[in-house]
Design a protein around this motif. Sequence first.
Motif, PDB file in Angstrom:
ATOM      1  N   GLN A  56     -86.373 -13.257 -14.798  1.00  0.00           N
ATOM      2  CA  GLN A  56     -85.886 -12.345 -15.828  1.00  0.00           C
ATOM      3  C   GLN A  56     -84.682 -11.574 -15.302  1.00  0.00           C
ATOM      4  OE1 GLN A  56     -87.107 -11.865 -18.969  1.00  0.00           O
ATOM      5  NE2 GLN A  56     -88.556 -13.542 -18.664  1.00  0.00           N
ATOM      6  N   LEU A  57     -83.686 -11.472 -16.135  1.00  0.00           N
ATOM      7  CA  LEU A  57     -82.487 -10.709 -15.777  1.00  0.00           C
ATOM      8  C   LEU A  57     -82.173  -9.706 -16.875  1.00  0.00           C
ATOM      9  CD1 LEU A  57     -79.918 -13.326 -14.393  1.00  0.00           C
ATOM     10  CD2 LEU A  57     -81.385 -11.790 -13.098  1.00  0.00           C
ATOM     11  N   HIS A  58     -81.557  -8.613 -16.474  1.00  0.00           N
ATOM     12  CA  HIS A  58     -81.059  -7.612 -17.417  1.00  0.00           C
ATOM     13  C   HIS A  58     -79.580  -7.425 -17.108  1.00  0.00           C
ATOM     14  CE1 HIS A  58     -81.107  -4.338 -20.219  1.00  0.00           C
ATOM     15  NE2 HIS A  58     -80.762  -3.454 -19.306  1.00  0.00           N
ATOM     16  N   LEU A  59     -78.748  -7.529 -18.132  1.00  0.00           N
ATOM     17  CA  LEU A  59     -77.302  -7.469 -17.955  1.00  0.00           C
ATOM     18  C   LEU A  59     -76.736  -6.290 -18.731  1.00  0.00           C
ATOM     19  CD1 LEU A  59     -76.589 -11.264 -18.666  1.00  0.00           C
ATOM     20  CD2 LEU A  59     -77.101 -10.193 -16.474  1.00  0.00           C
ATOM     21  N   VAL A  60     -75.858  -5.524 -18.089  1.00  0.00           N
ATOM     22  CA  VAL A  60     -75.225  -4.389 -18.751  1.00  0.00           C
ATOM     23  C   VAL A  60     -73.728  -4.436 -18.481  1.00  0.00           C
ATOM     24  CG1 VAL A  60     -75.078  -1.887 -18.945  1.00  0.00           C
ATOM     25  CG2 VAL A  60     -77.298  -2.971 -18.539  1.00  0.00           C
ATOM     26  N   GLU A  61     -72.945  -4.555 -19.558  1.00  0.00           N
ATOM     27  CA  GLU A  61     -71.492  -4.584 -19.424  1.00  0.00           C
ATOM     28  C   GLU A  61     -70.915  -3.180 -19.504  1.00  0.00           C
ATOM     29  OE1 GLU A  61     -72.499  -8.081 -22.318  1.00  0.00           O
ATOM     30  OE2 GLU A  61     -73.116  -6.001 -21.970  1.00  0.00           O
ATOM     31  N   SER A  62     -69.757  -3.015 -18.892  1.00  0.00           N
ATOM     32  CA  SER A  62     -68.995  -1.780 -19.014  1.00  0.00           C
ATOM     33  C   SER A  62     -67.526  -2.097 -18.740  1.00  0.00           C
ATOM     34  CB  SER A  62     -69.499  -0.715 -18.041  1.00  0.00           C
ATOM     35  OG  SER A  62     -69.378  -1.159 -16.702  1.00  0.00           O
ATOM     36  N   GLY A  63     -66.675  -1.129 -19.073  1.00  0.00           N
ATOM     37  CA  GLY A  63     -65.265  -1.262 -18.743  1.00  0.00           C
ATOM     38  C   GLY A  63     -64.349  -1.607 -19.893  1.00  0.00           C
ATOM     39  N   GLY A  64     -64.907  -1.814 -21.081  1.00  0.00           N
ATOM     40  CA  GLY A  64     -64.050  -2.107 -22.217  1.00  0.00           C
ATOM     41  C   GLY A  64     -63.265  -0.872 -22.650  1.00  0.00           C
ATOM     42  N   GLY A  65     -62.330  -1.086 -23.562  1.00  0.00           N
ATOM     43  CA  GLY A  65     -61.541   0.027 -24.057  1.00  0.00           C
ATOM     44  C   GLY A  65     -60.308  -0.453 -24.776  1.00  0.00           C
ATOM     45  N   LEU A  66     -59.414   0.498 -25.009  1.00  0.00           N
ATOM     46  CA  LEU A  66     -58.149   0.223 -25.689  1.00  0.00           C
ATOM     47  C   LEU A  66     -57.039   0.123 -24.645  1.00  0.00           C
ATOM     48  CD1 LEU A  66     -56.346   0.102 -28.258  1.00  0.00           C
ATOM     49  CD2 LEU A  66     -56.270   2.617 -28.154  1.00  0.00           C
ATOM     50  N   VAL A  67     -56.250  -0.926 -24.744  1.00  0.00           N
ATOM     51  CA  VAL A  67     -55.160  -1.117 -23.789  1.00  0.00           C
ATOM     52  C   VAL A  67     -53.950  -1.665 -24.543  1.00  0.00           C
ATOM     53  CG1 VAL A  67     -55.928  -3.452 -23.181  1.00  0.00           C
ATOM     54  CG2 VAL A  67     -54.570  -2.143 -21.542  1.00  0.00           C
ATOM     55  N   GLN A  68     -52.776  -1.341 -24.047  1.00  0.00           N
ATOM     56  CA  GLN A  68     -51.555  -1.832 -24.677  1.00  0.00           C
ATOM     57  C   GLN A  68     -51.280  -3.277 -24.261  1.00  0.00           C
ATOM     58  OE1 GLN A  68     -48.387   0.884 -23.708  1.00  0.00           O
ATOM     59  NE2 GLN A  68     -48.945   2.271 -25.370  1.00  0.00           N
ATOM     60  N   PRO A  69     -50.557  -4.025 -25.092  1.00  0.00           N
ATOM     61  CA  PRO A  69     -50.193  -5.396 -24.698  1.00  0.00           C
ATOM     62  C   PRO A  69     -49.495  -5.400 -23.346  1.00  0.00           C
ATOM     63  CG  PRO A  69     -49.680  -5.029 -27.001  1.00  0.00           C
ATOM     64  CD  PRO A  69     -50.105  -3.696 -26.455  1.00  0.00           C
ATOM     65  N   GLY A  70     -49.886  -6.357 -22.518  1.00  0.00           N
ATOM     66  CA  GLY A  70     -49.355  -6.438 -21.169  1.00  0.00           C
ATOM     67  C   GLY A  70     -50.154  -5.660 -20.148  1.00  0.00           C
ATOM     68  N   GLY A  71     -51.096  -4.874 -20.624  1.00  0.00           N
ATOM     69  CA  GLY A  71     -51.906  -4.057 -19.731  1.00  0.00           C
ATOM     70  C   GLY A  71     -53.071  -4.822 -19.119  1.00  0.00           C
ATOM     71  N   SER A  72     -53.880  -4.092 -18.361  1.00  0.00           N
ATOM     72  CA  SER A  72     -54.997  -4.686 -17.637  1.00  0.00           C
ATOM     73  C   SER A  72     -56.271  -3.887 -17.850  1.00  0.00           C
ATOM     74  CB  SER A  72     -54.694  -4.732 -16.132  1.00  0.00           C
ATOM     75  OG  SER A  72     -53.564  -5.530 -15.859  1.00  0.00           O
ATOM     76  N   LEU A  73     -57.380  -4.584 -17.753  1.00  0.00           N
ATOM     77  CA  LEU A  73     -58.707  -3.972 -17.767  1.00  0.00           C
ATOM     78  C   LEU A  73     -59.610  -4.767 -16.847  1.00  0.00           C
ATOM     79  CD1 LEU A  73     -59.684  -3.220 -21.512  1.00  0.00           C
ATOM     80  CD2 LEU A  73     -59.360  -1.536 -19.697  1.00  0.00           C
ATOM     81  N   THR A  74     -60.602  -4.104 -16.299  1.00  0.00           N
ATOM     82  CA  THR A  74     -61.630  -4.793 -15.530  1.00  0.00           C
ATOM     83  C   THR A  74     -62.991  -4.527 -16.157  1.00  0.00           C
ATOM     84  OG1 THR A  74     -60.383  -4.627 -13.464  1.00  0.00           O
ATOM     85  CG2 THR A  74     -62.735  -5.081 -13.293  1.00  0.00           C
ATOM     86  N   LEU A  75     -63.649  -5.590 -16.554  1.00  0.00           N
ATOM     87  CA  LEU A  75     -65.005  -5.482 -17.081  1.00  0.00           C
ATOM     88  C   LEU A  75     -66.009  -5.693 -15.955  1.00  0.00           C
ATOM     89  CD1 LEU A  75     -64.704  -7.593 -20.363  1.00  0.00           C
ATOM     90  CD2 LEU A  75     -64.195  -5.174 -20.001  1.00  0.00           C
ATOM     91  N   SER A  76     -67.122  -4.987 -16.052  1.00  0.00           N
ATOM     92  CA  SER A  76     -68.193  -5.125 -15.078  1.00  0.00           C
ATOM     93  C   SER A  76     -69.466  -5.556 -15.781  1.00  0.00           C
ATOM     94  CB  SER A  76     -68.447  -3.803 -14.357  1.00  0.00           C
ATOM     95  OG  SER A  76     -67.296  -3.366 -13.674  1.00  0.00           O
ATOM     96  N   CYS A  77     -70.241  -6.379 -15.101  1.00  0.00           N
ATOM     97  CA  CYS A  77     -71.548  -6.807 -15.602  1.00  0.00           C
ATOM     98  C   CYS A  77     -72.558  -6.527 -14.496  1.00  0.00           C
ATOM     99  CB  CYS A  77     -71.537  -8.279 -15.965  1.00  0.00           C
ATOM    100  SG  CYS A  77     -73.147  -8.953 -16.442  1.00  0.00           S
ATOM    101  N   ALA A  78     -73.352  -5.482 -14.696  1.00  0.00           N
ATOM    102  CA  ALA A  78     -74.376  -5.134 -13.720  1.00  0.00           C
ATOM    103  C   ALA A  78     -75.620  -5.968 -13.993  1.00  0.00           C
ATOM    104  CB  ALA A  78     -74.695  -3.646 -13.798  1.00  0.00           C
ATOM    105  N   VAL A  79     -76.082  -6.650 -12.964  1.00  0.00           N
ATOM    106  CA  VAL A  79     -77.208  -7.578 -13.097  1.00  0.00           C
ATOM    107  C   VAL A  79     -78.416  -7.000 -12.377  1.00  0.00           C
ATOM    108  CG1 VAL A  79     -77.998  -9.935 -12.686  1.00  0.00           C
ATOM    109  CG2 VAL A  79     -75.568  -9.487 -13.125  1.00  0.00           C
TER     110      VAL A  79
END
Length: 124
Positions: free
Chosen positions: A1-24
């Motif tokens: 059994q696994l539990h997954l929780v994402e974080s790190g989303g948001g609003l960003v301008q074109p050309g920008g960067s984001l890092t998403l995380s998935c805690a397992v």
Amino acid sequence: QLHLVESGGGLVQPGGSLTLSCAVSGSTTDFYTIGWFRQAPGKQREVVSLISSRDDSTYYSDSVKGRFTISRDNAENTVYLQMNNLQAGDTAVYYCAADPETWRLIVDKGVNYWGQGTQVTVSS
């Protein structure tokens, strides 16, 4: 059994960067392939990137190859998706998913574990 929780989303301008995380959490000593999927409004869910816990092999869809990087921190039981040069077409809800069988993630059928999703919006 696994539990997954994402974080790190948001609003960003074109050309920008984001890092998403998935805690397992859960049976993290077992071998799983972890994947990132996304679903834009009115569109079918698509696989973005995968990483195997067995050998760290990775997969990227053609639409993100060269711009996104998937990685894992085994000590933190976290999988990351570094997204660079984001464009409007990357706007979607991003989901983390896991399964012992990689093929289920590739074809998006019968995947056993899903996170709740995190919204990524690319807009000026």
